[in-house]
Design an enzyme around this catalytic site. Structure first.
Site, PDB file in Angstrom:
ATOM      1  N   TYR A  34      -2.071  -3.629   1.492  1.00  0.00           N
ATOM      2  CA  TYR A  34      -2.645  -3.935   0.188  1.00  0.00           C
ATOM      3  C   TYR A  34      -4.038  -3.346   0.048  1.00  0.00           C
ATOM      4  CZ  TYR A  34      -5.694  -7.681   2.033  1.00  0.00           C
ATOM      5  OH  TYR A  34      -6.668  -8.381   2.701  1.00  0.00           O
ATOM      6  N   LYS A 148      -5.042  -2.399   6.433  1.00  0.00           N
ATOM      7  CA  LYS A 148      -5.154  -3.505   5.463  1.00  0.00           C
ATOM      8  C   LYS A 148      -3.749  -4.051   5.209  1.00  0.00           C
ATOM      9  CE  LYS A 148      -8.050  -4.709   1.498  1.00  0.00           C
ATOM     10  NZ  LYS A 148      -8.698  -5.867   2.085  1.00  0.00           N
ATOM     11  N   GLU A 180     -15.471  -9.565  12.558  1.00  0.00           N
ATOM     12  CA  GLU A 180     -15.693  -9.630  11.107  1.00  0.00           C
ATOM     13  C   GLU A 180     -15.383 -11.028  10.605  1.00  0.00           C
ATOM     14  OE1 GLU A 180     -12.935  -7.021   9.031  1.00  0.00           O
ATOM     15  OE2 GLU A 180     -11.320  -7.539  10.411  1.00  0.00           O
ATOM     16  N   LEU A 204     -11.464  -4.319   9.798  1.00  0.00           N
ATOM     17  CA  LEU A 204     -11.174  -3.507   8.619  1.00  0.00           C
ATOM     18  C   LEU A 204     -12.488  -2.866   8.181  1.00  0.00           C
ATOM     19  CD1 LEU A 204      -8.950  -2.833   6.452  1.00  0.00           C
ATOM     20  CD2 LEU A 204     -10.299  -4.359   4.993  1.00  0.00           C
TER      21      LEU A 204
HETATM   22  N1  PDD Z   1     -10.835  -8.357   1.789  1.00  0.00           N
HETATM   23  N2  PDD Z   1     -12.530  -7.324   6.450  1.00  0.00           N
HETATM   24  C1  PDD Z   1     -11.468  -8.010   6.024  1.00  0.00           C
HETATM   25  C2  PDD Z   1     -10.610  -8.698   7.021  1.00  0.00           C
HETATM   26  C3  PDD Z   1     -11.189  -8.087   4.638  1.00  0.00           C
HETATM   27  O1  PDD Z   1     -10.102  -8.769   4.227  1.00  0.00           O
HETATM   28  C4  PDD Z   1     -12.059  -7.451   3.714  1.00  0.00           C
HETATM   29  C5  PDD Z   1     -11.829  -7.493   2.235  1.00  0.00           C
HETATM   30  C6  PDD Z   1     -13.161  -6.743   4.216  1.00  0.00           C
HETATM   31  C7  PDD Z   1     -14.133  -6.011   3.320  1.00  0.00           C
HETATM   32  O2  PDD Z   1     -13.569  -4.852   2.775  1.00  0.00           O
HETATM   33  P1  PDD Z   1     -14.033  -4.305   1.343  1.00  0.00           P
HETATM   34  O3  PDD Z   1     -15.509  -4.108   1.407  1.00  0.00           O
HETATM   35  O4  PDD Z   1     -13.308  -3.022   1.204  1.00  0.00           O
HETATM   36  O5  PDD Z   1     -13.629  -5.340   0.325  1.00  0.00           O
HETATM   37  C8  PDD Z   1     -13.362  -6.692   5.592  1.00  0.00           C
HETATM   38  C9  PDD Z   1     -10.387  -8.355   0.421  1.00  0.00           C
HETATM   39  C10 PDD Z   1     -11.473  -8.481  -0.594  1.00  0.00           C
HETATM   40  C11 PDD Z   1      -9.305  -9.408   0.282  1.00  0.00           C
HETATM   41  O6  PDD Z   1      -8.514  -9.518   1.213  1.00  0.00           O
HETATM   42  O7  PDD Z   1      -9.222 -10.083  -0.743  1.00  0.00           O
END
Ligand code: PDD
Length: 283
Positions: A34, A148, A180, A204
């Site tokens: 996703y 992701k 994270e 991620l």
């Molecule tokens: N999640 N690490 C994880 C495990 C995440 O699920 C996310 C973002 C990030 C940050 O990535 P980005 O800056 O590209 O949003 C890091 C999204 C927002 C979600 O699962 O809803």
């Protein structure tokens, strides 16, 4: 209430009418990936970077990309155009499709493509001004956190542990090092330098990681990517998390204790302002 229109396999329809067969491998195995992309004032934010990550995730789990770049862009922009909210986030999901249950890839399956736009509410003022509470937890997830994937059970359980403890996010540690948050990247500030863990298979790589690199460089804030010890996190002057929906938020309590002064610090304030300026500038 705005009716939410979603796109399922190319068809635009009300959210309530969208249906996926129970044998979809996303439902049965969590076999899919996703993306979450923000859009401000009708303009996608950092879309090329999100699209590139979507393609990396698809390739990593060997799902053929169902659309070319132009088709993805048109789909996402059309979805945003169907909704009145000035700021939105688009959720995109691609699964391996529908097939008789067997762990191995089906010989033939058409990927299921789902896209949904939602209102992107601003981070509540209390969190922006006072920061959030977090808890520290062991990172019990698999070793491909760089993908992701929709298989998010480890992240779900970690977030729930935070909620159960009255906190908004968790900071996870593997072998004594920071990884994270359950749905965010984590940043540690010590003596004016921002530290973040290596962007390898353990985390991620957020699209905001690249953005914060740029904002730090522009603002003259030293930024280093290197393994971050748990002790360094516990002794941080400031902690921050970043994600598409949270942008950048200060963590001001960790495991019930104040972080630094217990208030969002100067580096957070500088990066928050720079983030807002980047939004205004369209990227
Ligand atoms: N999640 N690490 C994880 C495990 C995440 O699920 C996310 C973002 C990030 C940050 O990535 P980005 O800056 O590209 O949003 C890091 C999204 C927002 C979600 O699962 O809803």
């Amino acid at each position: 209430m705005t009716t939410q229109t979603v796109c399922l396999n190319g068809e635009f329809l009300p959210l309530e009418e969208a249906r996926v067969p129970v044998l979809d491998r996303g439902f049965i195995f969590g076999d899919g990936i996703y993306e979450v992309v923000p859009s401000y004032g009708g303009r996608l934010f950092r879309w090329p970077q999100h699209l590139a990550r979507l393609k990396r995730s698809l390739a990593a789990i060997r799902i053929a990309n169902p659309h070319d770049d132009d088709a993805w862009t048109a789909l996402v922009n059309r979805l945003i155009g169907l909704h009145p909210w000035p700021d939105q986030f688009v959720y995109l999901q691609v699964t391996r499709g529908v097939a008789r249950r067997d762990h191995a890839f089906p010989a033939q399956a058409t990927p299921t493509v789902f896209a949904m736009a939602s209102e992107l509410a601003p981070v509540p003022a209390a969190q922006r001004e006072g920061g959030i509470a977090a808890v520290s937890l062991p990172d019990e997830r698999w070793l491909h956190c760089d993908i992701k994937s929709v298989s998010l059970l480890g992240n779900v359980l970690a977030r729930q542990a935070a909620v159960d403890a009255g906190a908004a996010e968790c900071l996870m540690f593997r072998d004594g090092f920071l990884t994270e948050g359950s749905s965010s990247n984590v940043w540690v500030v010590r003596n004016g330098t921002v530290f973040g863990p290596p962007r390898d298979h353990r985390i991620l790589e957020g699209i905001r990681a690249g953005l914060l690199d740029e904002l730090c460089a522009r603002g003259g804030i030293p930024m280093q990517t290197r393994p971050v010890l748990r002790e360094e996190v516990l002794a941080a002057d400031e902690l921050m998390v970043s994600s598409a929906t949270k942008e950048v938020v200060a963590v001001t309590r960790l495991d019930g204790r104040p972080v630094g002064s217990g208030r969002p610090g100067p580096v957070y304030h500088a990066l928050y302002q720079a983030y807002q300026a980047a939004k205004q500038a369209g990227g």
